[in-house]
Enzyme design. Structure first.
Site, PDB file in Angstrom:
ATOM      1  N   ASN A 177       0.763  -1.305   0.139  1.00 27.23           N
ATOM      2  CA  ASN A 177      -0.102   0.138  -0.088  1.00 27.23           C
ATOM      3  C   ASN A 177       1.057   1.229   0.004  1.00 27.23           C
ATOM      4  O   ASN A 177       1.413   1.566   1.027  1.00 27.23           O
ATOM      5  CB  ASN A 177      -1.028  -0.106   1.227  1.00 27.23           C
ATOM      6  CG  ASN A 177      -1.787   1.224   1.301  1.00 27.23           C
ATOM      7  OD1 ASN A 177      -1.676   2.008   0.371  1.00 27.23           O
ATOM      8  ND2 ASN A 177      -2.351   1.407   2.543  1.00 27.23           N
TER       9      ASN A 177
ATOM     10  N   LYS B 162      -0.073   4.181  -0.375  1.00 26.92           N
ATOM     11  CA  LYS B 162      -0.645   5.471   0.208  1.00 26.92           C
ATOM     12  C   LYS B 162      -0.354   6.667  -0.766  1.00 26.92           C
ATOM     13  O   LYS B 162      -0.231   6.332  -1.990  1.00 26.92           O
ATOM     14  CB  LYS B 162      -0.078   5.831   1.655  1.00 26.92           C
ATOM     15  CG  LYS B 162      -0.267   4.497   2.599  1.00 26.92           C
ATOM     16  CD  LYS B 162      -0.112   4.575   3.958  1.00 26.92           C
ATOM     17  CE  LYS B 162      -0.259   3.356   4.720  1.00 26.92           C
ATOM     18  NZ  LYS B 162      -0.135   3.561   6.235  1.00 26.92           N
TER      19      LYS B 162
ATOM     20  N   HIS C 130      -9.644   1.030   4.771  1.00 31.85           N
ATOM     21  CA  HIS C 130      -8.404   1.294   5.438  1.00 31.85           C
ATOM     22  C   HIS C 130      -8.604   2.013   6.767  1.00 31.85           C
ATOM     23  O   HIS C 130      -9.397   2.927   6.601  1.00 31.85           O
ATOM     24  CB  HIS C 130      -7.417   1.657   4.566  1.00 31.85           C
ATOM     25  CG  HIS C 130      -5.819   1.577   5.254  1.00 31.85           C
ATOM     26  ND1 HIS C 130      -5.484   2.932   6.028  1.00 31.85           N
ATOM     27  CD2 HIS C 130      -4.856   1.009   4.942  1.00 31.85           C
ATOM     28  CE1 HIS C 130      -4.539   2.474   6.465  1.00 31.85           C
ATOM     29  NE2 HIS C 130      -3.671   1.440   5.829  1.00 31.85           N
TER      30      HIS C 130
ATOM     31  N   GLU D  77      -6.936   4.451   7.811  1.00 32.30           N
ATOM     32  CA  GLU D  77      -6.859   5.779   7.523  1.00 32.30           C
ATOM     33  C   GLU D  77      -8.112   6.548   6.924  1.00 32.30           C
ATOM     34  O   GLU D  77      -8.419   7.736   6.965  1.00 32.30           O
ATOM     35  CB  GLU D  77      -5.450   6.199   6.505  1.00 32.30           C
ATOM     36  CG  GLU D  77      -4.244   5.876   7.309  1.00 32.30           C
ATOM     37  CD  GLU D  77      -3.198   5.416   6.678  1.00 32.30           C
ATOM     38  OE1 GLU D  77      -3.136   5.425   5.373  1.00 32.30           O
ATOM     39  OE2 GLU D  77      -2.242   4.811   7.306  1.00 32.30           O
TER      40      GLU D  77
ATOM     41  N   GLU E 267      -5.396  -5.198  10.439  1.00 31.31           N
ATOM     42  CA  GLU E 267      -4.277  -4.242  10.610  1.00 31.31           C
ATOM     43  C   GLU E 267      -4.850  -3.450  11.934  1.00 31.31           C
ATOM     44  O   GLU E 267      -5.433  -2.348  12.010  1.00 31.31           O
ATOM     45  CB  GLU E 267      -4.419  -3.208   9.584  1.00 31.31           C
ATOM     46  CG  GLU E 267      -4.176  -3.817   8.017  1.00 31.31           C
ATOM     47  CD  GLU E 267      -3.489  -2.642   7.339  1.00 31.31           C
ATOM     48  OE1 GLU E 267      -2.530  -3.050   6.658  1.00 31.31           O
ATOM     49  OE2 GLU E 267      -4.113  -1.628   7.159  1.00 31.31           O
TER      50      GLU E 267
ATOM     51  N   GLY F 232       2.219   2.192  10.834  1.00 28.99           N
ATOM     52  CA  GLY F 232       3.355   3.299  10.579  1.00 28.99           C
ATOM     53  C   GLY F 232       3.647   3.762  11.873  1.00 28.99           C
ATOM     54  O   GLY F 232       4.408   4.821  12.015  1.00 28.99           O
TER      55      GLY F 232
ATOM     56  N   SER G 231       3.365  -1.957  10.289  1.00 26.63           N
ATOM     57  CA  SER G 231       4.791  -2.019  10.680  1.00 26.63           C
ATOM     58  C   SER G 231       5.381  -3.667  10.258  1.00 26.63           C
ATOM     59  O   SER G 231       6.528  -3.824  11.052  1.00 26.63           O
ATOM     60  CB  SER G 231       5.177  -1.636  12.012  1.00 26.63           C
ATOM     61  OG  SER G 231       4.762  -0.315  12.209  1.00 26.63           O
TER      62      SER G 231
HETATM   63  C1  PEP Z   1      -0.946   0.156   5.986  1.00 28.75           C
HETATM   64  O1  PEP Z   1      -1.103   1.547   6.117  1.00 28.75           O
HETATM   65  O2  PEP Z   1      -1.716  -0.666   5.514  1.00 28.75           O
HETATM   66  C2  PEP Z   1       0.353  -0.443   6.881  1.00 28.75           C
HETATM   67  C3  PEP Z   1       0.478  -1.711   7.095  1.00 28.75           C
HETATM   68  O3  PEP Z   1       1.467   0.652   7.175  1.00 28.75           O
HETATM   69  P1  PEP Z   1       2.866   0.237   7.714  1.00 28.75           P
HETATM   70  O4  PEP Z   1       3.224  -1.070   7.178  1.00 28.75           O
HETATM   71  O5  PEP Z   1       3.541   1.328   7.329  1.00 28.75           O
HETATM   72  O6  PEP Z   1       2.374   0.118   9.289  1.00 28.75           O
END
Ligand code: PEP
Length: 259
Positions: free
Chosen positions: A10, A12, A101, A103, A173, A179, A219
């Protein structure tokens, strides 16, 4: 039947067109050279909307590399300035689309019901949704995370037929891990993935539930992917930050044990 192993990146809102094309082409070359199809890992690149068409042209057929969008609108068409429909995505075509997601839920007020509308449109167009769910830190601290995530999936998925559900990929997630550099432990990931699978089995039966790929996101990086992917119910990852570095993304994709 073995579940599909998937590593989805992803991106973003990162990378201009030139940077995006160079990232995509690096990932594709490394995948073709280093990831034998015998390993059965599917990669999904989810660049910003603007890059989709150009990235599509770089992806070779039959190599287990797929194109995904990061979102779509919940209505089929109309006066929604600045938005992108499932039909438009299909016309490229994209293979997958991330929906729900955290976000989007946090910054754009997306609810489980709205996510269900998007899911329906994607399935109608033959695009596979990557449905995201996960709890915020206070929910985990209150020890209500299992029920919370089950409720998210009930409200967005449980109207589907079994055949439709089989097209869906789930991404668990935990918001506190996205993040932040703070990854869920493999025990925490496995607990939630097994819980989600049991929840699906309660509605659709064990056989259907055992076919659904459930990805971990938050992460995930080359140092922790191996331990996470070794969990019985973790079928891959949805990768944010580490998907912006071609080498890291490919190393994550190489992290599956033989199970
Ligand atoms: C995400 O936003 O889908 C995600 C997993 O981000 P990150 O790997 O940066 O934590």
């Amino acid at each position: 039947m073995a579940r599909q192993k998937i590593v989805a990146g992803n991106w973003k809102m990162n990378k201009n067109m030139e940077e995006g094309l160079s990232l995509a082409s690096e990932v594709i070359h490394m995948a073709v050279d280093e990831l034998p199809s015998s390993q059965g890992v599917s990669l999904v690149l989810n660049p910003p909307f603007l890059h989709l068409s150009a990235v599509r042209k770089l992806i070779p057929a039959g190599k287990g590399i797929y194109l995904g969008a990061q979102n779509c609108h919940h209505k089929p068409s109309g006066a929604f300035t600045g938005e992108v429909s499932a039909e438009m995505l299909k016309s490229l075509p994209v293979d997958f689309t991330i929906i729900g997601h955290s976000e989007r839920r946090e910054y754009f007020g997306e609810t489980n019901a709205l996510v269900a509308e998007k899911l329906n449109l994607l399935l109608e167009k033959g695009i596979r949704p990557i449905f995201c769910c996960g709890e915020a830190l206070p929910i985990r601290e209150a020890d209500t995370h299992l029920a919370y995530v089950a409720q998210q999936s009930t409200e967005s998925l449980f109207h589907l037929t079994a055949e439709q559900l089989k097209q869906v990929v789930i991404a668990y997630e935990p918001i506190w891990a996205i993040g932040t550099g703070k990854t869920a432990t493999s025990a925490q990931a496995q607990e939630m993935h097994a819980h989600l699978r049991a929840h699906l089995a309660g509605k659709y039966g064990v056989e259907v539930a055992s076919e659904i790929s459930i990805l971990y996101g938050g992460s995930c990086n080359p140092a922790n992917a191996q331990e996470l992917f070794a969990c019985a119910d973790v079928d891959g990852g949805l990768i944010g930050g580490a998907s912006l570095k071609s080498r890291d993304f490919i190393e994550i994709a190489k992290s599956f044990p033989n199970k």
